[in-house]
Write a protein that holds these residues in place. Sequence first.
Motif, PDB file in Angstrom:
ATOM      1  N   ASP A 191     -11.983 -30.373 -35.875  1.00  0.00           N
ATOM      2  CA  ASP A 191     -12.298 -29.947 -34.646  1.00  0.00           C
ATOM      3  C   ASP A 191     -12.779 -28.420 -34.511  1.00  0.00           C
ATOM      4  N   ALA A 209      -8.611 -25.944 -30.808  1.00  0.00           N
ATOM      5  CA  ALA A 209      -8.483 -26.901 -31.914  1.00  0.00           C
ATOM      6  C   ALA A 209      -7.634 -26.140 -33.157  1.00  0.00           C
ATOM      7  N   ARG A 256     -16.147 -28.084 -36.151  1.00  0.00           N
ATOM      8  CA  ARG A 256     -17.122 -28.780 -35.289  1.00  0.00           C
ATOM      9  C   ARG A 256     -17.455 -27.767 -33.970  1.00  0.00           C
ATOM     10  N   THR A 272     -14.602 -38.738 -29.920  1.00  0.00           N
ATOM     11  CA  THR A 272     -13.956 -37.194 -29.789  1.00  0.00           C
ATOM     12  C   THR A 272     -14.522 -36.572 -30.588  1.00  0.00           C
ATOM     13  N   SER A 273     -14.916 -36.602 -31.658  1.00  0.00           N
ATOM     14  CA  SER A 273     -15.790 -35.569 -32.627  1.00  0.00           C
ATOM     15  C   SER A 273     -17.299 -35.495 -32.363  1.00  0.00           C
ATOM     16  N   ARG A 330     -17.880 -32.869 -29.497  1.00  0.00           N
ATOM     17  CA  ARG A 330     -17.734 -31.488 -29.677  1.00  0.00           C
ATOM     18  C   ARG A 330     -19.213 -30.714 -29.786  1.00  0.00           C
TER      19      ARG A 330
END
Length: 139
Positions: free
Chosen positions: A128, A122, A131, A95-96, A99
């Motif tokens: 997030d 986010a 990011r 997920t990270s 971004r």
Amino acid sequence: MSESVKRVVLAFSGGLDTSVILKWLQQEYQCEVVTFTADLGQGEELGPARRVAETLGVKPEHIFIDDLREEFVRDFVFPMMRANALYEGLYLLGTSIARPLISKRQIEIAKLTDADAVSHGATGKGNDQIRFELGYYGL
């Protein structure tokens, strides 16, 4: 965000947070919202994202759902795995690591649609948010 924003590209999942933000942008800034949903392999979530955006008043030509799977795996997942990048030594960073790619495509869509701004859903001051926003600033 400035009062002069007329069009914004929103990183849009179709979930509660980004749906609320979409309506807030429309009401608070009276701006047009362009949604961008990245297909990173999540499959069944993509259709509902389109339907939610349409229901919330986004013009069909301003709904972008782009297949970024190949670029994501080639340019982000494989390098991450080669670097053995694991959170706390246990968890993949899928997920990270997505971004920056989402941010990159948002900026491209902003240029294509003459948008004045980009936005995300986010949580404030969360990982997030950082990011996304560092991606935006860098691009």
